[in-house]
Enzyme design. Structure first.
Site, PDB file in Angstrom:
ATOM      1  N   SER A 252       0.829  -1.205   0.000  1.00 53.25           N
ATOM      2  CA  SER A 252       0.000   0.000   0.000  1.00 53.25           C
ATOM      3  C   SER A 252       0.859   1.249   0.000  1.00 53.25           C
ATOM      4  O   SER A 252       2.004   1.234   0.479  1.00 53.25           O
ATOM      5  CB  SER A 252      -0.900   0.012   1.240  1.00 53.25           C
ATOM      6  OG  SER A 252      -1.539   1.267   1.410  1.00 53.25           O
TER       7      SER A 252
ATOM      8  N   TYR B 296      -2.573  -1.168  10.199  1.00 52.37           N
ATOM      9  CA  TYR B 296      -2.638  -1.495   8.767  1.00 52.37           C
ATOM     10  C   TYR B 296      -1.343  -1.088   8.064  1.00 52.37           C
ATOM     11  O   TYR B 296      -0.744  -1.879   7.322  1.00 52.37           O
ATOM     12  CB  TYR B 296      -3.834  -0.774   8.151  1.00 52.37           C
ATOM     13  CG  TYR B 296      -3.971  -0.936   6.659  1.00 52.37           C
ATOM     14  CD1 TYR B 296      -4.567  -2.074   6.116  1.00 52.37           C
ATOM     15  CD2 TYR B 296      -3.548   0.064   5.784  1.00 52.37           C
ATOM     16  CE1 TYR B 296      -4.722  -2.214   4.740  1.00 52.37           C
ATOM     17  CE2 TYR B 296      -3.702  -0.072   4.416  1.00 52.37           C
ATOM     18  CZ  TYR B 296      -4.283  -1.210   3.894  1.00 52.37           C
ATOM     19  OH  TYR B 296      -4.431  -1.345   2.531  1.00 52.37           O
TER      20      TYR B 296
END
Length: 264
Positions: free
Chosen positions: A155, A168
């Site tokens: 990400s 995350y």
């Protein structure tokens, strides 16, 4: 969500995955669905691994079938060891081989204060996002031969950070390090390992993870392109890394992120 994400492939296939078999985790929706659709258009049979939503998984399987390819759906919690063993066994039973692993499944839970992240949430996010990748590679490795490809979904938060997605973002940093290290570990076997680091993409991940409606409404507006990306704008990065077009690439990460400049 205000509208459905766009998963449809945007160009005709050219047989770049003809005769290949791919396992796609999180293949029931979002980026995973777009990857399944595009891979099927390019000639691959697909094992769709999903967590809970059988209806979505079956819809993805129908999409694969509409492209003239075979699909199976596998209900599994990727954060558990036996899930990967089951997924690999069912794929071999159905198709007899594995050529491509797409480690895409993930979850996120926004929290403005690190003290609001419970031990259970922390462990769950790591189990889903990074432990599951280890487990699937371990289970699939005996079936991967020279020319196989592994593509992991990391990400933009790994590169830019995210104050509201601490656990995350930490898993995504681990995924990038895992990608680079696994590449060095497997390159002599002829197995390539790369990653894709999407920016803000219009998928169910954010509302399902608990993002407030007002944040979802303005999702992606902070990018230079002033909008979120679509799953079918990310899937071609996975295809490129999964096929022979990227035969001289391993340990690398592609960045479909709306124009954000990040380091390596």
């Amino acid at each position: 969500m205000q509208r459905e994400p766009r998963w449809e492939p945007r160009y005709p296939g050219s047989g770049r995955l003809e005769g290949k078999v791919a396992i796609v985790t999180g293949g029931d929706s979002g980026i995973g669905r777009a990857v399944c659709a595009l891979f099927a258009r390019e000639g691959a049979d697909i094992a769709i691994v999903y967590h809970e939503n059988r209806e979505d998984a079956e819809t993805t399987a129908d999409i694969v079938a509409d492209e003239g390819q075979r699909a199976i759906t596998i209900k599994a919690d990727v954060g558990k060891v036996d899930a990967s063993e089951k997924s690999v066994a069912k794929t071999i039973e159905a198709f007899g081989r594995i050529d491509i692993l797409i480690n895409n499944a993930g979850e996120q839970h926004p929290a403005a204060d690190i003290r609001d992240i419970s031990a259970d949430q922390l462990q769950r996010t790591f189990a889903t996002n990074i432990f599951g990748m280890f487990y699937l590679v371990q289970a699939a490795l005996p079936h991967l031969g020279k020319g196989a490809a592994i593509v992991n979904c990391t990400s933009v938060t790994m590169y830019k950070g995210s104050g509201g997605l601490l656990d995350y973002s930490a898993t995504k940093g681990a995924i990038t390090a895992f990608t680079r290290s696994l590449s060095e570990n497997l390159v002599e076997k002829g197995i390539r390992v790369n990653g894709v680091a999407p920016g803000p993409i219009w998928t169910p991940l954010n509302p399902r993870g608990g993002a407030p409606a007002e944040k979802v409404e303005h999702f992606g507006e902070s990018t230079p392109m002033k909008r979120p990306g679509e799953p079918n704008e990310v899937a071609p990065a996975f295809l490129f890394l999964a096929c022979d077009d990227s035969s001289y690439m391993s340990g690398q990460v592609l960045h479909p992120n709306g124009g954000m400049i990040v380091n390596g």
